[in-house]
Design an enzyme around this catalytic site. Structure first.
Site, PDB file in Angstrom:
ATOM      1  N   GLY A 163     -19.423 -93.472 -15.693  1.00 11.50           N
ATOM      2  CA  GLY A 163     -19.056 -92.237 -15.426  1.00 11.50           C
ATOM      3  C   GLY A 163     -19.958 -91.405 -16.487  1.00 11.50           C
TER       4      GLY A 163
ATOM      5  N   CYS B 148      -6.738 -98.976  17.394  1.00 19.32           N
ATOM      6  CA  CYS B 148      -6.339 -99.929  17.479  1.00 19.32           C
ATOM      7  C   CYS B 148      -4.758-100.343  16.444  1.00 19.32           C
ATOM      8  CB  CYS B 148      -7.600-100.088  15.957  1.00 19.32           C
ATOM      9  SG  CYS B 148      -7.119 -99.675  14.383  1.00 19.32           S
TER      10      CYS B 148
ATOM     11  N   CYS C  83      -9.085 -94.314  13.207  1.00 17.05           N
ATOM     12  CA  CYS C  83      -9.841 -94.346  12.453  1.00 17.05           C
ATOM     13  C   CYS C  83     -11.027 -93.698  11.960  1.00 17.05           C
ATOM     14  CB  CYS C  83      -9.566 -95.716  12.396  1.00 17.05           C
ATOM     15  SG  CYS C  83      -8.743 -96.512  12.342  1.00 17.05           S
TER      16      CYS C  83
ATOM     17  N   CYS D  80      -3.417 -95.309  14.400  1.00 18.17           N
ATOM     18  CA  CYS D  80      -4.953 -94.821  14.869  1.00 18.17           C
ATOM     19  C   CYS D  80      -4.562 -94.864  16.859  1.00 18.17           C
ATOM     20  CB  CYS D  80      -6.053 -95.653  14.668  1.00 18.17           C
ATOM     21  SG  CYS D  80      -7.342 -96.424  15.709  1.00 18.17           S
TER      22      CYS D  80
ATOM     23  N   CYS E  96     -12.310-100.335  12.487  1.00 22.49           N
ATOM     24  CA  CYS E  96     -11.124 -99.665  13.106  1.00 22.49           C
ATOM     25  C   CYS E  96     -11.993-100.864  15.047  1.00 22.49           C
ATOM     26  CB  CYS E  96     -11.262 -98.392  14.369  1.00 22.49           C
ATOM     27  SG  CYS E  96     -10.216 -98.059  14.987  1.00 22.49           S
TER      28      CYS E  96
END
Lengths: 297, 381
Positions: free
Chosen positions: A43, A255, A277, A252, A283
């Protein structure tokens, strides 16, 4: 300079004139050193002397430099932008490495050893050994609270993060919610507050204890940082306002996924909307599976 | 419909083809050669070399041609090329006192050793369009004149004065200004293209960043100091433009070698005096140096350099031009244009998040208002 100098500086005629994956080995070594430091201090933003790349700043030069520094001949590279493999900038970057490193590329999340991304983490869970490379515009999570770099570096050093919580609290006071929906700040390994790059906060939980190595490169700002595998990554929140991820009422349209991050497509000028998606590989894999089942039945 | 946002590969190829067509223009016209650009757009070439931080007239001209005359794009092209070059050494400090001058003016002394030399300049031209330059080339008379009057870089070395003292040195001799610390006394000069910048920056780093900073940005900042945002009372102590020798001293040789000559523009401003503790008051100095004929850039840089020395002279920092972080972080046109232009990239995902959040907040507000109105109505009944 004079005529002789111009001869030696003649521009390369073909890709052969560039080193493997574009960058020279000295630059790669410099970047790898910064990467080692970044992995050792999760970080923490490590300054590195970023180079001008043949793509513009803000278009992924940090990510490209990291990818160039870590790519080996046997790597398989996937590049996504907004989750999609076929957005223009993803195409451009994938082509860049196909040209300069002649490595194998893929759109399949599972097959990739290195995934360079802008603004998303794939829906398909990442595996041990995979490396995510994030393109980062503004690496400093405190930048919009404190514009001075000297100040923010001191704040990180002193773990002086009060202003960040005040900002989030003020959001709640003004809007009833934390009004940050992407680039949502996280705390890494209980120490540094980090900008996860402008991924939607929907993706933040995927950073937590991920088996993959997460590398972040900011080219213009010349900073590198990292989240090593299996590191704790906690999205900032309050006890009475816990971190939550958005859910869609729709699924979606292609899909049928109810789990994935959806892009809203405007279909007409009468308020028609469609949701798809954002992760094209996820997808397509689901669509193929659906077709298989149908075909089999 | 959804297909419209896909098909990136084909779109990119088509876009590049169209760009090449746009750059070439009408086929009725001859294609311009990069040599012509190098010779006839020397000031554009100078700017590209300076901000591209690579002294190479041919490549700068090529970049301008490839960029269809977009100077910022040309600078970017040259920078990206520069980044691939190995760094093989440092030059010795360049002695601009030994410059083969094509122009040298001082606004602080009417006459001075070496004299005032106006040289090629737009100053004192009337900015009237010269319609005789319009259209096709017909420059036979110019060719005639060039035969008799060589360009400054064509003057044989032995015919140029050996050296011409710099205005600031007169002030230093009188102790009215401080001498700059000699480079030998310092450890190696940091290279901002090789070592990440940490703030506060040293003056060498600041000058390097300003030297390749965007001319327009520095010009505006310089202008702002003249209008009261960080006043420094500048005089154009000296502006000189000419060709300087570049020497390097490779370690393995142990003696200096001349590697060539470059044209530079240098500006030193004489600014308001300051008195450091236990010292007599002295004039202060701003310094600007740019590749090629780049007078506006050198002057702007000198004014901004002086403004950025505010802390050094104990001046209050109140204006943008004095803010080191603000100036250094934003003066690079390659960084700035890249980041501004990246807004053209898709942001579907982030925008979607913002859409959701805004809808959620609005829903919350609506629910609250409904509740309130229900309560209000309930109270009346």
């Amino acid at each position: 300079m004079n005529e002789r100098m111009n001869e030696t500086a003649a521009p390369p005629q073909s890709e052969d004139s560039y080193n493997f994956a574009y960058l020279d080995e000295q630059t790669k070594r410099m970047i790898r050193r910064a990467l080692l430091k970044a992995v050792a201090i999760p970080g923490y933003q490590v300054p590195f002397s970023g180079r001008e790349m043949p793509l513009p700043y803000g278009w992924g030069t940090g990510g490209i430099q990291l990818t160039a520094a870590i790519l080996g001949e046997n790597d398989v590279l996937k590049v996504i932008d907004q989750g999609a493999d076929d957005t223009t900038n993803a195409v451009s970057i994938r082509r860049f490495f196909a040209r300069t490193a002649a490595i194998k590329t893929t759109t399949r999340t599972q097959e990739a050893s290195v995934i360079q991304t802008r603004h998303r983490i794939p829906e398909t869970p990442l595996q041990h050994g995979q490396i995510m490379v994030f393109q980062v515009p503004i690496p400093e999570p405190l930048r919009f609270i404190e514009p001075s770099e000297r100040e923010t570096r001191a704040m990180h050093a002193l773990e002086d993060y009060g202003v960040m919580h005040v900002k989030l609290y003020e959001d709640i006071a003004a809007f009833g919610h934390i009004a940050t929906s992407y680039a949502y700040p996280v705390r890494v390994a209980g120490r540094y507050i980090m900008d996860p790059s402008p991924i939607p906060k929907f993706d933040n939980p995927k950073l937590h204890k991920s088996p993959a190595l997460m590398l972040f490169g900011a080219g213009r700002e010349k900073r590198i940082y990292a989240v090593p595998p299996y590191t704790e990554v906690e999205s900032l929140d309050f006890e009475d306002h816990p971190f939550e991820i958005p859910r869609w009422e729709s699924c979606c349209a292609l899909c049928g996924s109810q789990e994935s991050y959806l892009d809203e497509i405007v279909t007409d000028d009468e308020g028609g909307r469609l949701f798809l998606c954002s992760d094209t590989d996820y997808c397509e894999t689901r669509q193929n599976a659906m077709n298989m089942t149908k075909g089999g039945a | 419909m959804y297909v419209a946002v896909k098909g990136g590969e084909k779109a990119i190829d088509n876009a590049h083809r169209l760009l090449a067509k746009k750059r070439r223009g009408s086929l009725d016209q001859d294609e311009i050669s990069s040599d012509q650009i190098a010779q006839q757009f020397p000031l554009a070439v100078a700017r590209v070399m300076g901000e591209g931080s690579l002294y190479d007239e041919d490549l700068a001209a090529l970049a301008l041609k490839q960029a269809a005359g977009d100077v910022t794009e040309a600078i970017f092209l040259l920078r990206a090329y520069r980044a691939t070059l190995p760094r093989f050494g440092e030059s010795l400090p360049m002695d601009t006192g030994k410059m083969r001058l094509s122009r040298r003016i001082s606004a602080t002394y009417k006459d001075l050793p070496g004299g005032q030399l106006l040289g090629p300049t737009f100053d004192y031209t009337h900015r009237l369009l010269d319609f005789s330059l319009r259209g096709a080339a017909k420059d036979a008379p110019v060719a005639e004149r060039e035969k008799t009057e060589p360009r400054p870089d064509e003057i044989p070395l032995e015919q140029t004065p050996a050296s011409c003292p710099r205005v600031f040195d007169f002030l230093v001799q009188e102790d009215l200004a401080s001498a700059e610390e000699a480079a030998e006394e310092k450890s190696a000069v940091p290279d901002i293209t090789r070592v990440p910048l940490t703030l506060p920056a040293c003056r060498e780093e600041r000058l390097q960043i300003l030297a390749r900073g965007d001319e327009g940005f520095l010009l505006a900042l310089a202008y702002s100091t003249q209008r009261g945002y960080g006043r420094t009372h500048p005089f154009a102590g000296e502006i000189r433009i000419g060709r300087c020798e570049v020497w390097i001293a490779p370690e393995e040789l142990g003696f200096p070698v001349l590697i060539g000559e470059i044209e530079v523009s240098e500006c030193e401003t004489v600014n308001q005096f300051s008195a450091r503790q236990d010292e007599m008051p002295r004039f202060t100095r701003g310094y600007g140096l740019a590749f090629g004929y780049a007078e506006r850039k050198a002057m702007s840089m000198a004014l901004v350099d002086r403004a950025l020395r505010a802390a050094e002279f104990g001046e209050e920092i109140v204006s943008p031009a004095q803010e080191e972080e603000f100036v250094l972080a934003h003066c690079d046109s390659v960084e700035a244009s890249g980041f501004v232009s990246h807004l053209k990239l898709p942001h579907y995902v982030d925008f979607q998040s913002e859409l959701d959040l805004l809808r959620k907040i609005r829903q919350g507000d609506m629910a609250e208002k409904e509740q309130k109105s229900v309560r209000a109505n309930g109270g009346e009944v």
